[in-house]
Design a protein around this motif. Structure first.
Motif, PDB file in Angstrom:
ATOM      1  N   ASN A   1       1.648   2.961  -0.506  1.00  0.00           N
ATOM      2  CA  ASN A   1       0.876   4.180  -0.738  1.00  0.00           C
ATOM      3  C   ASN A   1       0.060   4.082  -2.016  1.00  0.00           C
ATOM      4  O   ASN A   1      -1.083   4.535  -2.059  1.00  0.00           O
ATOM      5  N   VAL A   2       0.653   3.507  -3.043  1.00  0.00           N
ATOM      6  CA  VAL A   2      -0.038   3.425  -4.331  1.00  0.00           C
ATOM      7  C   VAL A   2      -1.004   2.236  -4.340  1.00  0.00           C
ATOM      8  O   VAL A   2      -2.085   2.311  -4.930  1.00  0.00           O
TER       9      VAL A   2
ATOM     10  N   ARG B   1      -0.488   7.328  -7.534  1.00  0.00           N
ATOM     11  CA  ARG B   1      -1.595   6.972  -6.645  1.00  0.00           C
ATOM     12  C   ARG B   1      -2.940   7.251  -7.320  1.00  0.00           C
ATOM     13  O   ARG B   1      -3.870   6.463  -7.217  1.00  0.00           O
TER      14      ARG B   1
END
Ligand SMILES: Nc1ncnc2c1ncn2[C@@H]1O[C@H](COP(=O)(O)OP(=O)(O)O)[C@@H](O)[C@H]1O
Ligand SMILES: [Mg+2]
Length: 244
Positions: free
Chosen positions: A99-100, A154
């Motif tokens: 996700n990051v 993020r």
């Protein structure tokens, strides 16, 4: 004065409703500027106009001295405008690290093209917000406070020079709030300028250099944090109805 961001008469109308009405402000380089106001005051609408997800009805916006009018959101992210979302939506099924890493791949200056380097930078961002031990977990399995940290990581992965934080502390307990306040201090120590929207007054008090207040879409007060929070108009419009 060296402003990283300057809004000039920003206005957003939704059909009959004026959500943001002629708002001007400057955010200085390296500063944490607080933005407060009751629900519906227009705070998120303002952030959306800065990040580029909403086009203003009128007014202009300068980032590092240049107008970004008409510049789409993804290009503003490349320029260095990063943000979190009030409602955090992790990519389902993907790990915390992935996700990051997506943030790193789409970040400033066109992002990191090398996947291994993107992952390494993502890991560093996750460690900086205390999520180093969760990198292999599925992002959608994270609890509330860790989701907020994921959202922050993020945004950081995109290497912003300006970070817009829209109520990242909502739903957190007192201990978690203190932790996120420390996270935000570390972000600023990296030289990132920050606009922080928060209902948690403790956070606004301890983080903000200056504060401005929106009420019914208009900027009603602006100034040093202590001065603004004790202003009778602010107490009347906002703090009087606050629970904490
Ligand atoms: N996409 C939209 N369409 C119509 N009205 C909207 C939209 N987004 C926000 N609004 C309205 O604009 C006003 C400001 O909303 P918002 O910016 O979310 O306030 P805040 O973040 O300060 O709570 C509210 O009256 C809200 O209902
Ligand atoms: Mg909002």
């Amino acid at each position: 004065m060296d402003a990283i961001l300057e809004a000039r008469g920003l206005t957003k109308r939704f059909h009959g409703l004026v959500a943001v009405n002629g708002v001007s402000f400057q955010l200085r380089r390296g500063e944490i500027l607080g933005l407060i106001g009751p629900n519906g005051a227009g705070k998120t609408t303002l952030v959306n106009m800065v990040s580029g997800t909403l086009a203003p009805t009128a007014g202009d916006l300068l980032f590092e001295g240049r107008s970004v009018r008409g510049v789409p959101a993804y290009r503003r992210a490349h320029l260095g405008i990063g943000r979190t979302f009030q409602v955090m939506k992790p990519f389902p099924g993907m790990s915390v690290l992935e996700n990051v890493a997506v943030g790193a791949l789409f970040g400033a200056n066109g992002g990191e093209r090398n996947l291994e380097r993107a992952r390494a930078w993502a890991r560093a961002c996750l460690e900086s917000v205390g999520l180093g031990k969760r990198i292999a977990q599925r992002a959608d399995a994270l609890g509330g406070p860790d989701r907020k940290r994921l959202e922050l990581a993020r945004a950081l992965a995109m290497k912003p020079r300006l970070l817009l934080l829209d109520e990242v502390m909502a739903g957190l307990n007192h201990v978690e709030i203190e932790e996120v306040i420390e996270d935000i201090r570390r972000v600023r120590a990296q030289g990132i300028s920050i606009l922080v929207i928060e209902h948690v007054m403790k956070a606004i008090k301890s983080l903000s250099d200056r504060v401005f207040v929106l009420h019914h879409g208009e900027k009603i007060v602006e100034g040093g944090t202590a001065e603004v929070l004790s202003d009778p108009r602010v107490v009347e419009a906002y703090l009087g109805r606050q629970r904490r």
